[in-house]
Design a protein around this motif. Structure first.
Motif, PDB file in Angstrom:
ATOM      1  N   LYS A 245      85.622  84.097 -44.919  1.00  0.00           N
ATOM      2  CA  LYS A 245      84.602  84.536 -45.878  1.00  0.00           C
ATOM      3  C   LYS A 245      84.659  86.061 -46.015  1.00  0.00           C
ATOM      4  O   LYS A 245      84.584  86.600 -47.115  1.00  0.00           O
ATOM      5  N   CYS A 246      84.830  86.743 -44.895  1.00  0.00           N
ATOM      6  CA  CYS A 246      84.917  88.212 -44.941  1.00  0.00           C
ATOM      7  C   CYS A 246      86.118  88.645 -45.790  1.00  0.00           C
ATOM      8  O   CYS A 246      86.035  89.605 -46.556  1.00  0.00           O
ATOM      9  N   ALA A 247      87.223  87.917 -45.647  1.00  0.00           N
ATOM     10  CA  ALA A 247      88.427  88.259 -46.430  1.00  0.00           C
ATOM     11  C   ALA A 247      88.118  88.116 -47.918  1.00  0.00           C
ATOM     12  O   ALA A 247      88.451  88.989 -48.727  1.00  0.00           O
ATOM     13  N   GLU A 248      87.464  87.027 -48.278  1.00  0.00           N
ATOM     14  CA  GLU A 248      87.061  86.821 -49.662  1.00  0.00           C
ATOM     15  C   GLU A 248      86.169  87.973 -50.123  1.00  0.00           C
ATOM     16  O   GLU A 248      86.296  88.486 -51.233  1.00  0.00           O
ATOM     17  N   MET A 249      85.239  88.368 -49.247  1.00  0.00           N
ATOM     18  CA  MET A 249      84.276  89.405 -49.604  1.00  0.00           C
ATOM     19  C   MET A 249      84.948  90.758 -49.845  1.00  0.00           C
ATOM     20  O   MET A 249      84.595  91.476 -50.782  1.00  0.00           O
ATOM     21  N   ILE A 250      85.930  91.098 -49.010  1.00  0.00           N
ATOM     22  CA  ILE A 250      86.558  92.410 -49.232  1.00  0.00           C
ATOM     23  C   ILE A 250      87.369  92.404 -50.523  1.00  0.00           C
ATOM     24  O   ILE A 250      87.465  93.421 -51.199  1.00  0.00           O
ATOM     25  N   GLY A 251      87.917  91.241 -50.874  1.00  0.00           N
ATOM     26  CA  GLY A 251      88.606  91.151 -52.166  1.00  0.00           C
ATOM     27  C   GLY A 251      87.641  91.434 -53.301  1.00  0.00           C
ATOM     28  O   GLY A 251      87.953  92.192 -54.233  1.00  0.00           O
ATOM     29  N   GLY A 252      86.454  90.855 -53.208  1.00  0.00           N
ATOM     30  CA  GLY A 252      85.436  91.086 -54.235  1.00  0.00           C
ATOM     31  C   GLY A 252      84.981  92.529 -54.251  1.00  0.00           C
ATOM     32  O   GLY A 252      84.828  93.144 -55.324  1.00  0.00           O
ATOM     33  N   ALA A 253      84.797  93.082 -53.069  1.00  0.00           N
ATOM     34  CA  ALA A 253      84.332  94.473 -52.984  1.00  0.00           C
ATOM     35  C   ALA A 253      85.373  95.421 -53.582  1.00  0.00           C
ATOM     36  O   ALA A 253      85.034  96.372 -54.294  1.00  0.00           O
ATOM     37  N   GLN A 254      86.638  95.113 -53.299  1.00  0.00           N
ATOM     38  CA  GLN A 254      87.719  95.949 -53.853  1.00  0.00           C
ATOM     39  C   GLN A 254      87.698  95.897 -55.383  1.00  0.00           C
ATOM     40  O   GLN A 254      87.854  96.919 -56.057  1.00  0.00           O
ATOM     41  N   ALA A 255      87.504  94.696 -55.924  1.00  0.00           N
ATOM     42  CA  ALA A 255      87.479  94.556 -57.381  1.00  0.00           C
ATOM     43  C   ALA A 255      86.308  95.352 -57.967  1.00  0.00           C
ATOM     44  O   ALA A 255      86.463  96.045 -58.977  1.00  0.00           O
ATOM     45  N   ALA A 256      85.146  95.256 -57.332  1.00  0.00           N
ATOM     46  CA  ALA A 256      83.972  95.977 -57.835  1.00  0.00           C
ATOM     47  C   ALA A 256      84.228  97.484 -57.781  1.00  0.00           C
ATOM     48  O   ALA A 256      83.849  98.237 -58.691  1.00  0.00           O
ATOM     49  N   LEU A 257      84.873  97.913 -56.711  1.00  0.00           N
ATOM     50  CA  LEU A 257      85.214  99.330 -56.583  1.00  0.00           C
ATOM     51  C   LEU A 257      86.183  99.758 -57.693  1.00  0.00           C
ATOM     52  O   LEU A 257      85.955 100.768 -58.374  1.00  0.00           O
ATOM     53  N   ASP A 258      87.249  98.982 -57.872  1.00  0.00           N
ATOM     54  CA  ASP A 258      88.259  99.339 -58.875  1.00  0.00           C
ATOM     55  C   ASP A 258      87.637  99.447 -60.265  1.00  0.00           C
ATOM     56  O   ASP A 258      87.899 100.392 -61.012  1.00  0.00           O
ATOM     57  N   MET A 259      86.823  98.452 -60.592  1.00  0.00           N
ATOM     58  CA  MET A 259      86.157  98.463 -61.901  1.00  0.00           C
ATOM     59  C   MET A 259      85.283  99.698 -62.078  1.00  0.00           C
ATOM     60  O   MET A 259      85.242 100.313 -63.145  1.00  0.00           O
ATOM     61  N   SER A 260      84.561 100.024 -61.016  1.00  0.00           N
ATOM     62  CA  SER A 260      83.592 101.120 -61.111  1.00  0.00           C
ATOM     63  C   SER A 260      84.283 102.464 -61.231  1.00  0.00           C
ATOM     64  O   SER A 260      83.854 103.331 -62.001  1.00  0.00           O
ATOM     65  N   VAL A 261      85.353 102.637 -60.471  1.00  0.00           N
ATOM     66  CA  VAL A 261      86.087 103.897 -60.547  1.00  0.00           C
ATOM     67  C   VAL A 261      86.702 104.048 -61.943  1.00  0.00           C
ATOM     68  O   VAL A 261      86.633 105.114 -62.567  1.00  0.00           O
ATOM     69  N   HIS A 346      79.075  90.826 -68.622  1.00  0.00           N
ATOM     70  CA  HIS A 346      79.904  91.766 -67.868  1.00  0.00           C
ATOM     71  C   HIS A 346      80.390  91.128 -66.568  1.00  0.00           C
ATOM     72  O   HIS A 346      79.813  90.148 -66.102  1.00  0.00           O
ATOM     73  N   ASP A 347      81.455  91.698 -66.005  1.00  0.00           N
ATOM     74  CA  ASP A 347      81.990  91.138 -64.763  1.00  0.00           C
ATOM     75  C   ASP A 347      81.262  91.603 -63.509  1.00  0.00           C
ATOM     76  O   ASP A 347      81.304  90.942 -62.466  1.00  0.00           O
ATOM     77  N   MET A 348      80.577  92.755 -63.594  1.00  0.00           N
ATOM     78  CA  MET A 348      79.897  93.260 -62.386  1.00  0.00           C
ATOM     79  C   MET A 348      78.957  92.227 -61.766  1.00  0.00           C
ATOM     80  O   MET A 348      78.955  92.054 -60.542  1.00  0.00           O
ATOM     81  N   PRO A 349      78.139  91.544 -62.590  1.00  0.00           N
ATOM     82  CA  PRO A 349      77.213  90.584 -61.981  1.00  0.00           C
ATOM     83  C   PRO A 349      77.898  89.492 -61.172  1.00  0.00           C
ATOM     84  O   PRO A 349      77.324  88.978 -60.208  1.00  0.00           O
ATOM     85  N   LEU A 350      79.140  89.146 -61.537  1.00  0.00           N
ATOM     86  CA  LEU A 350      79.857  88.128 -60.760  1.00  0.00           C
ATOM     87  C   LEU A 350      79.932  88.560 -59.298  1.00  0.00           C
ATOM     88  O   LEU A 350      79.735  87.768 -58.383  1.00  0.00           O
ATOM     89  N   TYR A 351      80.244  89.833 -59.125  1.00  0.00           N
ATOM     90  CA  TYR A 351      80.432  90.331 -57.765  1.00  0.00           C
ATOM     91  C   TYR A 351      79.095  90.514 -57.052  1.00  0.00           C
ATOM     92  O   TYR A 351      78.960  90.208 -55.874  1.00  0.00           O
ATOM     93  N   PHE A 352      78.114  91.011 -57.796  1.00  0.00           N
ATOM     94  CA  PHE A 352      76.785  91.176 -57.196  1.00  0.00           C
ATOM     95  C   PHE A 352      76.280  89.831 -56.668  1.00  0.00           C
ATOM     96  O   PHE A 352      75.801  89.722 -55.539  1.00  0.00           O
ATOM     97  N   LYS A 353      76.428  88.802 -57.506  1.00  0.00           N
ATOM     98  CA  LYS A 353      75.923  87.483 -57.120  1.00  0.00           C
ATOM     99  C   LYS A 353      76.700  86.920 -55.937  1.00  0.00           C
ATOM    100  O   LYS A 353      76.116  86.299 -55.041  1.00  0.00           O
ATOM    101  N   ARG A 354      78.008  87.136 -55.940  1.00  0.00           N
ATOM    102  CA  ARG A 354      78.797  86.625 -54.816  1.00  0.00           C
ATOM    103  C   ARG A 354      78.497  87.369 -53.520  1.00  0.00           C
ATOM    104  O   ARG A 354      78.511  86.781 -52.444  1.00  0.00           O
ATOM    105  N   ALA A 355      78.227  88.654 -53.658  1.00  0.00           N
ATOM    106  CA  ALA A 355      77.857  89.408 -52.458  1.00  0.00           C
ATOM    107  C   ALA A 355      76.567  88.842 -51.885  1.00  0.00           C
ATOM    108  O   ALA A 355      76.422  88.664 -50.670  1.00  0.00           O
ATOM    109  N   LYS A 356      75.632  88.544 -52.770  1.00  0.00           N
ATOM    110  CA  LYS A 356      74.358  87.963 -52.325  1.00  0.00           C
ATOM    111  C   LYS A 356      74.600  86.619 -51.648  1.00  0.00           C
ATOM    112  O   LYS A 356      74.049  86.331 -50.590  1.00  0.00           O
ATOM    113  N   ALA A 357      75.427  85.792 -52.301  1.00  0.00           N
ATOM    114  CA  ALA A 357      75.665  84.451 -51.777  1.00  0.00           C
ATOM    115  C   ALA A 357      76.371  84.506 -50.429  1.00  0.00           C
ATOM    116  O   ALA A 357      76.127  83.687 -49.546  1.00  0.00           O
ATOM    117  N   ALA A 358      77.234  85.484 -50.265  1.00  0.00           N
ATOM    118  CA  ALA A 358      78.018  85.562 -49.030  1.00  0.00           C
ATOM    119  C   ALA A 358      77.183  86.069 -47.854  1.00  0.00           C
ATOM    120  O   ALA A 358      77.490  85.778 -46.699  1.00  0.00           O
TER     121      ALA A 358
END
Lengths: 378, 377, 393
Positions: A245-261, A346-358
């Motif tokens: 699950k942590c591995a999945e989460m860091i993938g999501g976090a990386q995507a959110a970071l990339d998008m934001s930058v 937008h795609d950001m909410p996908l990650y926000f929601k998954r972070a919450k779920a995780a």
């Protein structure tokens, strides 16, 4: 010490990223969040062709014989893509449990099916107490001739509604406290009479279910591992699932970071890119620090688990840290995106929601901090 | 609703600020900190001339008969300037039990001397368990004839070393409700059998260990009633906590002011560091902490001074000020950079005080727990 | 100092409470800013607005000369109670923004024409300010208004226009001098009849599934010059008056406090496995912490309200109240999710969902708190520069 990924792992990552970018665009992710089934057989089939379901299963059972660490790399990419569907529950909760506790016959029967993408599995562990503690297992399995009869309610079982098989964690011994002793695992056909599955509605659109077992008969031969001695198996799988699950989460976090930058570089306000403002720069710096720290702590745990080393402490440290880091990253990501990121499309909410779920899945940050404290002898 | 101080209070604030900055500059603060007494008798006398020690004492006992909101103003200024002295222990810990529960005779004897600056008081409440609740009071007072005999140890008794009298919180009955069976005794600090030993602390505030070895105290020195001292104590602690919070808020304001001034004048990369968003936002957050602390403190102080049930608000204020003062001083050091970590810089004076203030009258966790209890959790 | 409300104000709070208990059916509950979701709820909300108007409450903060009661503090109480109880019907755009701007900058003709409809709750106004390229930097907006005979002709796009699909009129910020520097000196404030040809509304669904906002496209929309408020190119001042009338942000705090109180109740009750969350010291600490922040948020908001009631113009104080209130709202949502664990993830229409603590939805709504109508970064800028006098970067 070797803190880099192997060439094979880099290749796996690249293949996975390319494949998922093409086959699993965020439009599909959003569609699947609304879809009752939650996955498409087309994508599922293609993943099976790539051998992903059998990635960490032995070759003798039609797997690819790769390691848990390799699986973590793949899961990271899946988290990046927000891959919907029953991969995690089938492979991590199902396949690895059978590999761990199944007898030869069971392995022969089920693992090739999993590897081929022919069977969807999940684990029915948590109950209305919503806890990962052995004491909270109350669903009963009572012997009756050649069968066991299972009764009770399981809650927050992912993909139960589409599962061909459920690994049901039951209590087979009364008295003797409610602890680790007296827990038995059964492989249950998802279509057995007496099973009722209700799909719950969740923040991330993942498919969590309630399952009620009303005198469900399971042949004795479907017992996984030994009677009453099932908890150590669950504990081991929970450890793997937590790291996965942590591995999945860091993938999501990386995507959110990339998008934001990327957005911070392109969005102009006050005549300049917002990424030129120090407040936004520091948001980005904090995000990348969180993502990087999370990746390190996760792979440290994944490596230990993969090598079969004791990893209780590392795994809990990872989940405690990554849970909160992923949340911070998505929160800052939203802050950088402003209004546009608050839109449903937008795609950001996908990650926000998954972070919450995780966060609470496989134990919240507080739960794992408690384990770390215990490991420190506190 | 009226969220302003009165004109008189504004005047009081101005005169206090002037007085303190004149009489007690930072060189003086450092000098007093290092001294054995831990306070300046000369400044103490001048404070008495201004009537500060008698602020809460009724006029009939030579006090000024003012209210808690006025005291808040003074304590804010004391916290802002820093004044090492037994002022808080005398005015907010020693005096209230006497005003609240003392006999006419006790009041007549003690209060005018407090007002005139002749008597320094303190409160001997905490013990090695370092808690502020009734169940932490174990020091025994046994009735023997016309006296009580005290045996036990009090710890963290601020300025016991300088005190003329201590209000000792003693246990006269055990078992059952811990709040029942507590008696307050007015004890001459020079009584035979009392051993006072100051120890070195972060706040350099003359915390003492006080050992009572068969100390005899006349029964006439009971403040209030036998066994019924805790309600007076609880009320006193409310006032003292408000005073402490005011001191903390004053300290926060000083740190904020210093940091803002420095951010405007310190130039790096060709511009004042205060023009960088990172510094601006840090200072904005410091400001937010100062203002939130002030607002919640004033509300708590107002409730106490109006005699309203204020336990919850006082706990909220102390818990909040603890965290705020800590963060404001940490960020203040950050804004100042290396210079702020030097011994000669004033930042350190405040930083140490923020640490010392935190556990005093209850740390953040214990205040939150009090709030939780008030909420019926 | 005196932190109490007057007996009259306390009595009014009770009246509001009774009014809501009488009028609002159980189960109906607004989101942030009094938003409702379904068309039925919307119709109900409009009815409530008219009832509020009939009681003289809707515009009670207005000066007496415009039919109000000069009762700023009471209007804050009204706002707090209505939002705490989740009651719909308050009108922020028309009553709280446009009307004060008209009073200060409108012509007699405009006041006569528009204020009665706002006060009666009959005419619904929406706010057309933000654009895709103009968020934090609002003065850089590009929706153009060009003079043509007796009209302005408008072309451009707005986003985050609230209730556009229901609104009768819109108060719109347009660029009338694209070359002006500073940019805000080229902006005008126009009143647009939403029936005018050339307006297209496209709903904008938020991540919390709110459907209260829209994108609005203006394609050669003609607006008579008499609908210009204030001078041409001086609309920014009008906008600032509109934004400055009610700055306490009490509505948000009331909603977040409602959630804290529900979480406290939740924690006291035995959960499906018999466990009582309030027995857990971490839960106690966290809930106490939320309650503390709620109390402080409230004081900050009252302070702003009180200053406004005294006729003062709070600046950084309002930024502070807003910043603290928004972060409080997020903190509640986040901690609420933590306390509820896996149950927190359930949407309110799911089996097993807690019917009181709808934290999944709250956590999604809270994302917008630190973004909408001035991000936290912008608030901190204002506190630093206006409150502390720090130099511009």
């Amino acid at each position: 010490m070797d803190l880099g990924f192997s060439e094979e792992q880099e290749m796996l990552r690249k293949t996975a990223r390319d494949f998922l970018e093409t086959e699993c665009p965020t439009s599909l992710v959003k569609e699947m969040a609304e879809d009752e089934q939650g996955y498409t057989s087309e994508l599922w089939g293609k993943m099976a062709e790539l051998g992903w379901m059998g990635l960490a299963l032995p070759e003798e059972h039609d797997g690819m014989g790769m390691s848990f660490l390799d699986l973590a790399v793949l899961l990271e990419e899946m988290g990046r893509a927000c891959l919907p569907g029953p991969f995690f529950s089938t492979v991590v909760l199902g396949g690895l449990t059978i590999l761990e506790a199944g007898n030869e016959e069971q392995k022969k029967e089920f693992l090739p099916k999993i590897a081929a993408g022919e069977a969807i599995l999940t684990m029915a562990l948590t109950e209305p107490s919503a806890s990962y503690d052995p004491a909270s297992i109350t669903v009963k399995a009572v012997p009756d001739k050649d069968d066991y009869v299972i009764s009770g309610t399981k809650l927050f079982v992912e993909n139960a509604h589409i599962a061909d098989y459920l690994i049901c964690v039951t209590r087979t011994k009364d008295g003797a406290g409610k602890g680790e002793d007296g827990i038995t695992l059964f492989l249950v056909d998802g279509k057995s009479p007496g099973i009722t599955t209700t799909l719950l509605k969740t923040i991330a659109g993942d498919k969590q279910c309630e399952i009620t077992f009303d005198n469900v008969r399971v042949p004795q031969k479907n017992m996984l591992g030994e009677r009453d001695k099932g908890w150590p198996v669950v504990a081991k799988i929970l450890q793997k699932a937590t790291v996965a699950k942590c591995a999945e989460m860091i993938g999501g976090a990386q995507a959110a970071l990339d998008m934001s930058v990327a957005y911070a570089k392109e969005r102009i306000q006050f005549g300049r890119p917002i990424g030129s403002f120090q407040a936004i720069q520091h948001h980005c710096a904090n995000m990348v620090t969180d993502v990087d720290g999370s990746r390190f702590i996760t792979y440290q745990a994944a490596w230990k688990v993969s090598e079969g080393l004791p990893a209780v402490m590392e795994v809990s440290m990872a989940k405690a840290w990554v849970s909160e880091a992923y949340r911070r990253v998505t929160q800052l990501g939203h802050q950088i995106h402003g209004g546009i990121g608050f839109c449903m499309d937008h795609d950001m909410p996908l990650y926000f929601k998954r972070a919450k779920a995780a966060e609470p899945t496989f134990g919240s940050a507080d739960w794992h901090r408690e384990i770390v404290a215990r490991e420190l002898g506190l | 609703m009226d969220l302003d101080f009165t004109e008189e209070q504004d005047m009081l604030r101005n005169s206090a600020r002037d007085f303190l900055s004149t009489e007690c500059d930072k060189a003086m603060v450092r000098q007093i900190e290092e001294s054995e007494e831990g306070y300046s008798p000369e400044i103490w006398r001048k404070m008495a001339e201004l009537g500060w020690q008698g602020l809460l004492i009724p006029e009939e006992y030579d006090g000024m008969g003012m209210g808690l909101m006025d005291l808040v103003v003074i304590f804010e200024e004391i916290g802002r300037n820093i004044l090492p002295s037994p002022f808080l222990v005398t005015v907010a810990l020693g005096t209230p039990p006497i005003v609240e529960g003392g006999s006419e005779e006790q009041k007549k004897e003690i209060l005018p001397r407090v007002s005139s600056g002749e008597a320094i008081l303190t409160l001997a409440l905490t013990e090695p368990s370092a808690g502020y609740t009734a169940d932490c009071v174990e020091l025994k007072a046994d009735a023997q004839g016309d006296s009580f005999v005290l045996n036990g140890t009090k710890l963290f008794v601020e300025f016991a070393s300088a005190s003329d009298y201590m209000v000792v919180v003693a246990r006269t009955k055990s078992g059952g409700d811990p709040e029942n069976g507590i008696t307050l005794l007015l004890v001459d600090s020079k009584s035979p059998g009392i051993k006072i030993e100051p120890f070195a602390t972060t706040g350099m505030d003359k915390q003492c260990e006080v050992v009572f070895d068969n100390v005899s105290v006349p029964k006439g020195n009971i403040i209030g009633e036998l066994d019924k001292g805790w309600p007076i104590m609880a009320k006193t602690l409310e006032k003292a906590t408000v005073a402490k919070c005011a001191e903390m808020v004053g300290g926060m304001q000083a740190v904020l002011d210093m940091s803002v001034a420095y951010a405007k004048e310190r130039v790096q990369y060709g511009r004042p560091i205060g023009s960088f968003q990172a510094i601006q936002h840090m200072l904005a957050d410091m400001y937010l902490r100062v203002e939130t602390s002030k607002n919640i403190l004033y509300q708590a102080a107002w409730m106490v001074s109006e005699g309203l049930p204020a336990a919850e608000k006082v706990a909220i204020a102390k818990g909040w000020c603890n965290e705020a003062y800590k963060k404001v001083t940490e960020d203040g050091v950050e804004v100042h950079g290396a210079i702020g970590t030097t011994r000669d810089h004033d930042m350190g004076l405040y930083y140490r005080r923020s640490k010392a203030a935190e556990p005093t009258f209850g740390d953040t966790e214990s205040q939150r727990e009090l709030v939780a209890q008030q909420l019926g959790l | 100092m005196d932190f109490s409300f007057s007996p009259d104000e306390e009595k009014f709070r009770q009246e509001v409470h009774d009014f809501v208990a009488r009028e609002v059916p159980p189960g109906l509950e607004t989101g942030v800013g009094g938003f409702v979701e379904s068309e039925d709820e919307w119709q109900f909300a409009r009815g409530m607005t008219q009832k509020l108007a009939a009681k003289g409450w809707l515009s009670m903060a207005w000066p007496k000369e415009y039919g109000g009661q000069d009762a700023h503090m009471k209007s804050v109480i009204l706002n707090e109670e209505m939002n705490y109880l989740g009651a719909p019907g308050l009108d922020f755009g028309g009553v709280g923004m446009l009307a004060p701007a008209l009073m200060a900058h409108g012509t007699e003709e405009q006041k006569k024409r528009f204020l009665p409809g706002i006060a009666s709750g009959d005419v619904l106004w929406c706010q057309g300010w933000s654009e895709p390229g103009a968020g934090s930097d609002l003065p850089s907006l590009t929706t153009r208004a060009v003079e043509d005979g007796d009209d302005f002709v408008i072309n451009g796009q707005k986003v985050w226009t609230s209730h556009a699909q229901h609104a009768n009129w819109c108060f719109l910020l347009v660029k009338t001098d694209p070359d002006a520097e500073p940019k805000h000196r080229g902006i005008s404030f126009l009143l647009v009849d939403f029936k005018a040809p050339g307006i297209t509304i496209s709903p904008l669904i938020t991540m919390a599934d709110e459907r209260a906002f829209s994108e609005v496209f203006y394609d050669n929309v003609r607006v008579p010059k008499e609908n210009l408020v204030g001078e041409k190119n001086r609309g920014w001042r009008v906008a600032m008056t509109a934004a400055g009338f009610e700055r306490s942000g009490i509505y948000r705090i009331a909603l977040a406090r409602r959630n804290v109180d529900r979480l406290i109740q939740y924690a006291k009750e035995p959960q499906p496995d018999g466990r009582v969350p309030a027995k857990d010291p971490l839960v106690r600490q966290n809930l106490a912490d939320l309650y503390v922040e709620g109390e402080i948020s409230r004081i900050l908001a009252y302070r702003v309200a009180w200053q406004q009631a005294q006729g003062l113009q709070p600046e950084w104080e309002a930024s502070m109240a807003r910043l603290f209130g928004c972060e409080f709202q997020q903190h509640v949502a986040h901690t609420g999710m933590e306390i509820m664990g896996l149950y927190g993830l359930l949407r309110e229409n799911s089996k097993w969902a807690n019917t009181e603590c709808k934290m999944a939805r709250q956590s999604l709504l809270a994302v917008g708190a630190t973004i909408a109508a001035g991000t936290s970064e912008v608030q901190r800028n204002a506190i630093a520069m206006r409150g502390l006098g720090l130099p511009r970067g």
